[in-house]
Write a protein that holds these residues in place. Structure first.
Motif, mmCIF file in Angstrom:
data_model
loop_
_atom_site.group_PDB
_atom_site.id
_atom_site.type_symbol
_atom_site.label_atom_id
_atom_site.label_comp_id
_atom_site.label_asym_id
_atom_site.label_seq_id
_atom_site.Cartn_x
_atom_site.Cartn_y
_atom_site.Cartn_z
ATOM 1 N N THR A 78 -23.549 34.527 -50.614
ATOM 2 C CA THR A 78 -22.492 34.169 -49.662
ATOM 3 C C THR A 78 -22.628 32.712 -49.252
ATOM 4 O O THR A 78 -21.640 31.964 -49.210
ATOM 5 N N ILE B 252 -18.177 38.789 -53.936
ATOM 6 C CA ILE B 252 -18.867 38.151 -52.814
ATOM 7 C C ILE B 252 -18.022 37.011 -52.284
ATOM 8 O O ILE B 252 -17.837 36.837 -51.074
ATOM 9 N N ASP B 253 -17.467 36.216 -53.231
ATOM 10 C CA ASP B 253 -16.648 35.076 -52.828
ATOM 11 C C ASP B 253 -15.347 35.564 -52.202
ATOM 12 O O ASP B 253 -14.902 35.064 -51.174
ATOM 13 N N ILE C 198 -23.069 40.914 -43.639
ATOM 14 C CA ILE C 198 -23.843 40.922 -44.880
ATOM 15 C C ILE C 198 -24.390 42.320 -45.144
ATOM 16 O O ILE C 198 -24.240 42.869 -46.247
ATOM 17 N N VAL D 54 -16.586 39.156 -49.347
ATOM 18 C CA VAL D 54 -17.649 39.071 -48.344
ATOM 19 C C VAL D 54 -17.539 37.784 -47.545
ATOM 20 O O VAL D 54 -17.705 37.784 -46.326
ATOM 21 N N LYS D 55 -17.216 36.664 -48.220
ATOM 22 C CA LYS D 55 -17.225 35.375 -47.527
ATOM 23 C C LYS D 55 -16.245 35.319 -46.350
ATOM 24 O O LYS D 55 -16.647 34.913 -45.255
#
Lengths: 276, 260
Positions: free
Chosen positions: A46, A157-158, A229, A161-162
């Motif tokens: 992240t 993730i990009d 996270i 999650v980010k």
């Protein structure tokens, strides 16, 4: 008995299932370490995308609404009651030892800034936001939307999650400030009604030092980073249909609450030692 | 975000939802208590759930209690040092742990681990029509599924609070030694001083029983009312943890106020 769903979605481990107490402790520890390493991996990736890739501002704002605005009602109720409970209990206990309640407000403010506001807000966000993130990402995993993202060369993730990470980091701080205000208000009312402490006496910031503010803000940032996270990791590691989504949600709530409690201990004792 | 934000409309919607949820919980509560008085429930299912909920939660409860106890000492230490009385540390951390923090944090963890899991399980059974199948086999789903789970949740939380209190006090005693330099003996003496009594312990345990009822009702109600497939299960789990958390704090205030 056949009605009971038998797949309790426990993670399969290479260690034997029955091995007494020490084996089960060992298994728990190893699984915990594995989980911690994976969570660390999500965190590092992240941060990497945070530094390297362009951030989708719309997604962040959408998540801020989802995480922040929609938690305001729950937080206001909970933290309002916390203010009332704290003043009630602390006042009753102080009456037993020192009959003078003039420092009640000052102690309340001190603990509120350093401990109560960030930690209670984070525990509530860990349940509400943690469960939400894990359920959302988890259902994307079981419906293979995550695989579809990977096919489009978008790292989940990009892409997923980010925005949640940024939004949660900002909103935890803002919600902590709001909640602090709410619980001061409810504390003032309780002190006035039950212990006849006037608002002017209660509003006493003499015990709130810069170190307390720094500790409180550090906690906000640490919790705000940990919750998305940990719960994104739980969501991404979902397997096995709708039951899997349920168990991922549960794990997200438990692990992010545990993360908050453990971080709270370490930050509090670090602050206690550093600012002594 | 496309929805217009109107506070009055939102408040009305929220109140109606709240009333509907409380009503549903009341119905479930009356259904449960009727079977409970007749002792009409599945005992094997109760034992299975007690194992799954109680025994399997031990590590999480232990970890939470240990860190919470230690944190309480760190927070109580400056106040105690200010009044220059280290023998008050046991009292300061003790009443906080026994009366409030022990029961509340154990309840939050159990609601996250057990209440949410229970909702997910009941919800999955609801959306896959397993509960209707039970009814078709002339098995009362309330006596077979709901009552054992409800009783198991209440018992789990009560028993977990018992040992969580003890573990938290141990954690607090040794954190006091490591960080504040207060001997554990002094800490335990502070616990048994005149300022504290058995009321502090029973107070917390009464709370934990009431929290258990709140969590059990929320979890069983939301679990059996799931609609709309897998996303519905996710929503129900979310609703359970939120309702339990809010319920715990609201109930806590009133119980503290009544028991004092």
């Amino acid at each position: 008995m056949s009605a009971t769903p038998n797949a309790s979605a426990e993670t399969t481990s290479p260690l034997p299932e029955n091995g007494g107490l020490s084996a089960s402790i060992g298994r728990t520890v190893f699984e915990g370490l594995d989980g911690a390493r994976e969570i660390y991996g999500v965190f590092v990736r992240t941060l990497y995308y945070l530094a390297r890739a362009r951030t989708d501002r719309d997604a962040v704002i959408r998540q801020m609404y989802e995480i922040g605005n929609r938690s305001v009602f729950l937080l206001t109720v909970v933290i309002g009651f916390i203010g009332m409970i704290f003043v009630l209990q602390a006042g009753l206990q102080m009456q037993r030892v020192i009959p003078d309640l003039s420092m009640l407000g000052a102690s309340f403010m001190e603990l509120l800034v350093r401990e109560l506001a960030p930690t209670i807000v984070a525990l509530m966000l860990a349940t509400r936001v943690g469960a939400g993130i894990a359920a959302e990402i988890g259902s994307m995993v079981v419906t293979e939307q995550i695989d579809a993202l990977r096919m489009c060369a978008a790292d989940p993730i990009d892409y997923l999650v980010k925005p949640r990470f940024i939004a949660c980091l900002i909103m935890t701080t803002i919600l902590t400030l709001w909640s602090g205000g709410v619980s001061v208000a409810s504390g003032i009312v309780t002190a006035e009604v039950i212990f006849q402490v006037t608002p002017r006496t209660f509003w006493n910031l003499s015990l709130v030092h810069a170190s307390d503010v720094v500790t409180g803000l550090t906690k906000c940032v640490a919790y705000g980073a940990a919750i998305p996270i940990v719960s994104s990791h739980c969501g991404l590691s979902t397997f096995g249909g709708s039951e899997g989504v349920g168990s991922a949600t549960t794990r997200a709530v438990v692990q992010s609450s545990l993360a908050v409690i453990v971080l709270n201990f370490f930050i509090s004792s670090a602050a206690f030692i550093a600012f002594k | 975000m496309t929805k217009m934000f109107s506070p009055i409309h939102g408040a009305r919607e929220g109140l109606m939802n709240l009333a509907a949820t409380l009503g549903q919980m009341g119905i479930v509560a009356s259904q449960i208590s009727r079977r409970l008085f007749r002792l009409d429930f599945d005992r094997e299912e109760l034992l299975r759930n007690l194992y799954k909920m109680g025994v399997k939660s031990v590590p999480i409860v232990l970890l939470t209690a240990l860190f919470t106890g230690a944190t309480m000492v760190v927070q109580a230490a400056p106040i105690v040092q200010r009044y220059g009385a280290t023998q008050l540390l046991g009292w300061g951390a003790g009443f906080g742990i026994l009366r409030e923090v022990g029961p509340i944090l154990t309840a939050l963890m159990i609601s996250g681990r057990v209440g949410a899991n229970n909702t997910a399980e009941l919800g999955t059974m609801t959306v896959t029509e397993q509960i209707d199948a039970l009814r078709a086999l002339a098995i009362d789903p309330i006596a077979f599924l709901i009552v054992p789970r409800f009783v198991a949740i209440v018992l789990t939380l009560f028993l977990s609070t018992l040992y969580a209190d003890a573990v938290a006090l141990v954690g607090a005693a040794y954190a006091g030694q490591a960080l504040v330099g207060v001997d554990p003996i002094t800490f335990y003496n502070g616990l048994t001083s005149d300022f504290m009594g058995i009321a502090d312990v029973t107070n917390g345990l009464v709370k934990s029983a009431i929290f258990g009822i709140a969590i059990g009702l929320a979890s069983c109600t939301f679990g059996t009312k799931v609609t709309g497939g897998a996303p519905g299960v996710g929503r129900a789990v979310n609703a359970t943890v939120v309702a339990s958390a809010a319920g715990i704090f609201v109930v806590d205030y009133f119980v503290s106020f009544i028991l004092t």
